[in-house]
Design a protein around this motif. Structure first.
Motif, PDB file in Angstrom:
ATOM      1  N   TYR A 184     163.832  78.563  84.758  1.00 35.69           N
ATOM      2  CA  TYR A 184     162.244  78.881  83.948  1.00 35.69           C
ATOM      3  C   TYR A 184     162.730  80.073  85.385  1.00 35.69           C
ATOM      4  O   TYR A 184     162.337  79.651  86.461  1.00 35.69           O
ATOM      5  N   LEU A 185     163.088  81.294  85.072  1.00 37.72           N
ATOM      6  CA  LEU A 185     163.285  82.139  85.978  1.00 37.72           C
ATOM      7  C   LEU A 185     162.908  83.819  85.805  1.00 37.72           C
ATOM      8  O   LEU A 185     162.338  84.359  84.415  1.00 37.72           O
ATOM      9  N   LYS A 186     162.546  84.969  86.566  1.00 36.65           N
ATOM     10  CA  LYS A 186     162.226  85.719  86.147  1.00 36.65           C
ATOM     11  C   LYS A 186     163.482  86.452  86.029  1.00 36.65           C
ATOM     12  O   LYS A 186     164.439  87.120  87.093  1.00 36.65           O
ATOM     13  N   CYS A 187     163.385  87.810  85.139  1.00 36.12           N
ATOM     14  CA  CYS A 187     164.327  88.096  84.285  1.00 36.12           C
ATOM     15  C   CYS A 187     164.259  89.644  85.543  1.00 36.12           C
ATOM     16  O   CYS A 187     163.423  89.825  85.313  1.00 36.12           O
ATOM     17  N   PRO A 188     165.336  89.859  86.051  1.00 41.63           N
ATOM     18  CA  PRO A 188     165.188  91.278  87.003  1.00 41.63           C
ATOM     19  C   PRO A 188     165.250  92.813  85.883  1.00 41.63           C
ATOM     20  O   PRO A 188     164.961  93.739  86.690  1.00 41.63           O
ATOM     21  N   LYS A 189     165.471  92.915  85.185  1.00 47.03           N
ATOM     22  CA  LYS A 189     165.564  93.099  83.554  1.00 47.03           C
ATOM     23  C   LYS A 189     164.239  93.594  83.135  1.00 47.03           C
ATOM     24  O   LYS A 189     163.944  95.120  82.856  1.00 47.03           O
ATOM     25  N   CYS A 190     163.920  92.758  82.109  1.00 47.59           N
ATOM     26  CA  CYS A 190     162.537  92.959  82.023  1.00 47.59           C
ATOM     27  C   CYS A 190     161.386  92.464  81.553  1.00 47.59           C
ATOM     28  O   CYS A 190     160.303  92.393  80.960  1.00 47.59           O
ATOM     29  N   ASN A 191     161.651  91.608  83.427  1.00 44.20           N
ATOM     30  CA  ASN A 191     160.274  91.589  83.999  1.00 44.20           C
ATOM     31  C   ASN A 191     159.689  89.827  83.542  1.00 44.20           C
ATOM     32  O   ASN A 191     158.661  90.037  83.709  1.00 44.20           O
ATOM     33  N   LYS A 192     160.034  89.405  82.751  1.00 41.65           N
ATOM     34  CA  LYS A 192     159.558  88.322  81.941  1.00 41.65           C
ATOM     35  C   LYS A 192     160.390  87.161  82.353  1.00 41.65           C
ATOM     36  O   LYS A 192     161.167  86.735  82.679  1.00 41.65           O
ATOM     37  N   ARG A 193     159.509  85.787  82.466  1.00 42.59           N
ATOM     38  CA  ARG A 193     160.271  84.200  82.733  1.00 42.59           C
ATOM     39  C   ARG A 193     160.655  83.752  81.181  1.00 42.59           C
ATOM     40  O   ARG A 193     159.897  83.934  80.353  1.00 42.59           O
ATOM     41  N   SER A 194     161.713  82.781  81.142  1.00 40.68           N
ATOM     42  CA  SER A 194     161.942  82.600  80.460  1.00 40.68           C
ATOM     43  C   SER A 194     162.972  81.307  81.244  1.00 40.68           C
ATOM     44  O   SER A 194     163.629  81.268  81.310  1.00 40.68           O
ATOM     45  N   TRP A 195     163.815  80.784  80.590  1.00 38.28           N
ATOM     46  CA  TRP A 195     164.192  79.436  80.786  1.00 38.28           C
ATOM     47  C   TRP A 195     166.011  80.279  80.655  1.00 38.28           C
ATOM     48  O   TRP A 195     166.105  79.800  79.480  1.00 38.28           O
ATOM     49  N   ALA A 196     166.339  80.253  81.505  1.00 35.54           N
ATOM     50  CA  ALA A 196     167.561  81.025  81.864  1.00 35.54           C
ATOM     51  C   ALA A 196     168.880  79.658  81.806  1.00 35.54           C
ATOM     52  O   ALA A 196     168.716  79.140  83.151  1.00 35.54           O
ATOM     53  N   LYS A 197     169.279  80.089  80.611  1.00 36.89           N
ATOM     54  CA  LYS A 197     171.051  79.112  79.900  1.00 36.89           C
ATOM     55  C   LYS A 197     171.428  79.514  81.779  1.00 36.89           C
ATOM     56  O   LYS A 197     172.051  80.593  82.117  1.00 36.89           O
ATOM     57  N   LYS A 198     172.316  78.737  81.758  1.00 40.04           N
ATOM     58  CA  LYS A 198     173.328  78.556  82.621  1.00 40.04           C
ATOM     59  C   LYS A 198     175.050  78.862  82.021  1.00 40.04           C
ATOM     60  O   LYS A 198     175.427  78.609  81.005  1.00 40.04           O
ATOM     61  N   VAL A 199     175.154  80.783  81.901  1.00 41.27           N
ATOM     62  CA  VAL A 199     176.502  80.885  81.260  1.00 41.27           C
ATOM     63  C   VAL A 199     177.635  81.659  82.134  1.00 41.27           C
ATOM     64  O   VAL A 199     177.712  82.124  83.277  1.00 41.27           O
ATOM     65  N   MET A 200     178.962  81.168  81.661  1.00 41.49           N
ATOM     66  CA  MET A 200     179.828  81.661  82.792  1.00 41.49           C
ATOM     67  C   MET A 200     180.782  83.194  82.983  1.00 41.49           C
ATOM     68  O   MET A 200     181.716  83.534  83.791  1.00 41.49           O
ATOM     69  N   ASN A 201     180.246  83.269  81.704  1.00 50.17           N
ATOM     70  CA  ASN A 201     180.968  85.115  82.084  1.00 50.17           C
ATOM     71  C   ASN A 201     179.845  86.108  81.897  1.00 50.17           C
ATOM     72  O   ASN A 201     178.698  85.552  80.949  1.00 50.17           O
TER      73      ASN A 201
END
Length: 202
Positions: A184-201
């Protein structure tokens, strides 16, 4: 990326310029063994000297990494192929790192438990057991922090709101609630928090 093809291309361009391996190495301030390794397809030139090498051989980086001269009409297609190949390599590298962190985590936990059990059986609850407990706990925590750092740097987290892919800081990742590799992280682009999943590329 075909290292053998790149190596043969470097050798061909070097010969066209009338340079020996030693002469090319001298101009780049490296050993002739390094040039030999490139030409045998055992390694790639370091990023720091790639531009200088291309300049000496009168080619561009795209041609170097494709291992062939590129006609202007094919340039866009070859560039896209190269970007896809680099993305594939990035993904494979990140998957390997992630797999290594999983194995390392399991080994660290098993080793820690084994040390505690063996120490308990050997020394009971005395001073020696206490010292071993403290030292092994410190080693275990240190190793888990290192493993965690590598896990964070392998791949990216994708914002659920704007689909931006980013690498969180060590502290952000450590403080964030998580389920597996989804945080559950804050996005540096949209400044909103969400459950950010791990992606490989990207």
């Amino acid at each position: 990326m075909n290292l053998s093809k790149i190596g043969k291309f470097i050798a061909k361009c070097r010969k066209v310029k009338g340079l020996t391996q030693e002469q090319l190495a001298e101009k780049l301030y490296i050993t002739d063994r390094a040039v030999s390794k490139w030409e045998r397809g055992l390694s790639l030139p370091d990023a720091g000297i790639m531009l200088e090498l291309c300049s000496l051989l009168d080619i561009n980086v795209n041609e170097l990494l494709n291992g062939e001269k590129i006609e202007m009409k094919d340039y866009k297609e070859k560039n896209e192929e190269l970007l896809l190949e680099l993305a594939r390599q990035d993904e494979n590298k990140n998957r390997k790192i992630l797999n290594i962190t999983i194995i390392a985590s399991i080994l660290a936990v098993v080793s820690y438990i084994a040390v505690i059990i063996m120490s308990s059986l050997a020394f009971g609850e005395g001073l020696k057991f206490g010292i071993i407990m403290v030292v092994s706990t410190l080693i275990f925590l240190s190793s888990m922090f290192i493993i965690f750092k590598y896990e964070i740097e392998a791949g990216y987290h994708e914002c659920k709101k704007c689909n931006h892919k980013f690498v969180p800081t060590y502290m952000q990742a450590m403080m964030a609630p998580h389920m597996g590799y989804t945080r559950y992280l804050k996005c540096p682009k949209c400044n909103k928090r969400s459950w950010a999943k791990k992606v490989m590329n990207k």
